[in-house]
Scaffold this active site. Structure first.
Site, short mmCIF file in Angstrom:
data_model
loop_
_atom_site.label_atom_id
_atom_site.label_comp_id
_atom_site.label_asym_id
_atom_site.label_seq_id
_atom_site.Cartn_x
_atom_site.Cartn_y
_atom_site.Cartn_z
N LYS A 197 -19.70 8.15 72.08
CA LYS A 197 -19.53 8.57 70.66
C LYS A 197 -18.29 7.63 69.96
O LYS A 197 -17.08 7.67 70.32
CB LYS A 197 -19.14 10.08 70.54
CG LYS A 197 -19.06 10.30 69.21
CD LYS A 197 -18.58 11.73 69.01
CE LYS A 197 -18.54 12.35 67.79
NZ LYS A 197 -18.35 13.70 67.68
N LYS A 250 -23.94 7.48 70.26
CA LYS A 250 -23.88 8.07 69.05
C LYS A 250 -22.86 7.03 68.11
O LYS A 250 -21.84 6.97 68.53
CB LYS A 250 -23.41 9.41 68.87
CG LYS A 250 -23.18 10.07 67.49
CD LYS A 250 -22.65 11.54 67.60
CE LYS A 250 -22.26 11.93 66.20
NZ LYS A 250 -21.72 13.14 66.53
C1 PBG Z 1 -18.13 16.83 66.10
C2 PBG Z 1 -19.18 15.98 65.63
C3 PBG Z 1 -19.40 15.12 64.33
C4 PBG Z 1 -20.67 14.72 64.55
C5 PBG Z 1 -21.34 15.43 65.57
N1 PBG Z 1 -20.47 16.19 66.07
C6 PBG Z 1 -18.30 14.64 63.62
C7 PBG Z 1 -17.19 13.90 64.02
O1 PBG Z 1 -16.88 13.47 64.96
O2 PBG Z 1 -16.53 13.71 63.28
C8 PBG Z 1 -21.32 13.79 63.76
C9 PBG Z 1 -22.71 13.89 63.30
C10 PBG Z 1 -23.30 13.08 62.17
O3 PBG Z 1 -22.73 12.40 61.44
O4 PBG Z 1 -24.38 13.44 61.75
N2 PBG Z 1 -17.20 16.31 66.80
#
Ligand code: PBG
Length: 325
Positions: A197, A250
């Site tokens: 991520k 992601k």
């Molecule tokens: C929480 C999380 C996030 C997303 C999914 N889980 C935000 C972040 O890491 O700031 C983003 C999902 C999206 O943008 O659709 N950790």
């Protein structure tokens, strides 16, 4: 391989039936997971302005939406809870009456075995500072955070989640969650790890939806640097070694090379998260008439599948499922 005029690639493109018969990649509603937001103590759903068609749901509208999605053939839903009360540790994340637990149980009760109920596991929606873990000064303390993640996983498991999806990008999070689950009789509950991520600007609209923007700094000390792909493979290897059953990359669109590399290198079930900013960008252009929403959406989702994703987590799930069925 022979050349022109013997080989004429256009022959297999000449009709819809030929194109369909020779398509290398398929896309169907069962490949899709829909993210949904539920906010504690809401009477009516509230539209999310940067994500047309999406809402912070009430419990009632959440279960209805989940039922409709599964009715369209979507594989399942990924739940994000927005609590009414936040504190420095994010304790509502593991409270047995916390919004995510209540929502998981309600959706599971509604869907039964008809669709997957996936619990996003993180702290940013629950902490008053908006970081994904417990702070020590201005940094997120890794090991106290993964201990908290273990507690959250057990609470989510007890509420009926089918799959736990940790998204905090702490070191050792999958192992801590696996141990907590195994130690409480949940050894059969699978983990879908947000393994690679990235610290992405494309999460902006989500932070409005989930009310989880960091109140200071950013997430670059725990999420990955967009410059790196070898590091993503190390992250995936670690998560698999710690017991992840499936892995996720992601965001999706800027990271299709990562999806491909992860699938090729490990051959494990791989999901890609087509994130909020990717959705909003497409929808904004479509609203202006600059691109065709339906074609652009199906092309986008198909591309993520072509890169190697088995599952696509996407805010387009509902409409795509309607178009595909
Ligand atoms: C929480 C999380 C996030 C997303 C999914 N889980 C935000 C972040 O890491 O700031 C983003 C999902 C999206 O943008 O659709 N950790």
């Amino acid at each position: 391989m022979t050349g022109f005029p013997t080989y004429r690639p256009r022959r297999l493109r000449a009709s819809a039936a030929l194109r369909a018969a020779f398509a290398e990649t398929s896309l169907s509603p069962g490949d899709l997971i829909a993210p949904l937001f539920v906010k504690e103590a809401l009477g009516e759903p509230v539209p999310i302005s940067s994500m047309p068609g999406h809402f912070q749901h009430s419990l009632e509208s959440l279960t209805k939406e989940a039922r409709e999605l599964v009715g369209l053939g979507v594989a399942g839903v990924l739940l994000f809870g927005v609590p009414a009360r936040k504190d420095s540790e994010g304790s509502e994340a593991w409270a047995s009456a916390g919004i995510s637990q209540v929502a998981l149980a309600a959706v599971k009760d509604e869907l039964g075995d008809d669709g997957l109920v996936i619990a996003d596991l993180c702290l940013c929606e629950y902490t008053d500072h908006g970081h994904c873990g417990i702070l020590d000064g201005d940094t997120v303390a890794n090991d106290p955070t993964i201990a908290a993640y273990g507690r959250i996983a057990v609470a989510q498991a007890s509420s009926g989640a089918d799959l736990i999806a940790p998204s905090g990008m702490m070191d050792g999070q999958v192992g801590a969650i696996r141990a907590a689950l195994d130690g409480t009789g949940h050894d059969q509950l699978p983990v879908l790890a947000y393994a690679a991520k990235y610290a992405s600007s494309f999460y902006g609209p989500f932070r409005e939806a989930a009310e989880g923007a960091p109140s200071f700094g950013d997430r670059r000390a725990y999420q990955q640097d967009p410059a790196n792909v070898e590091e993503a493979l190390r992250e995936v290897a670690l998560d698999l070694a710690e017991g992840a059953d499936a892995v996720m990359v992601k965001p999706a669109l800027g990271y299709l090379d990562v999806v491909r590399a992860v699938k090729q290198e490990f051959g494990y079930p791989t999901a890609a998260y087509n994130v909020s900013g990717e959705y909003s960008m497409l929808m904004a252009a479509a609203e202006r008439g600059w691109i065709d929403e339906r074609q652009a959406t199906l092309e986008t989702l198909g591309s993520i599948r072509r890169a190697g994703a088995d599952l696509v987590i996407t805010y387009h799930a509902r409409k795509a499922a309607e178009w595909l069925s």
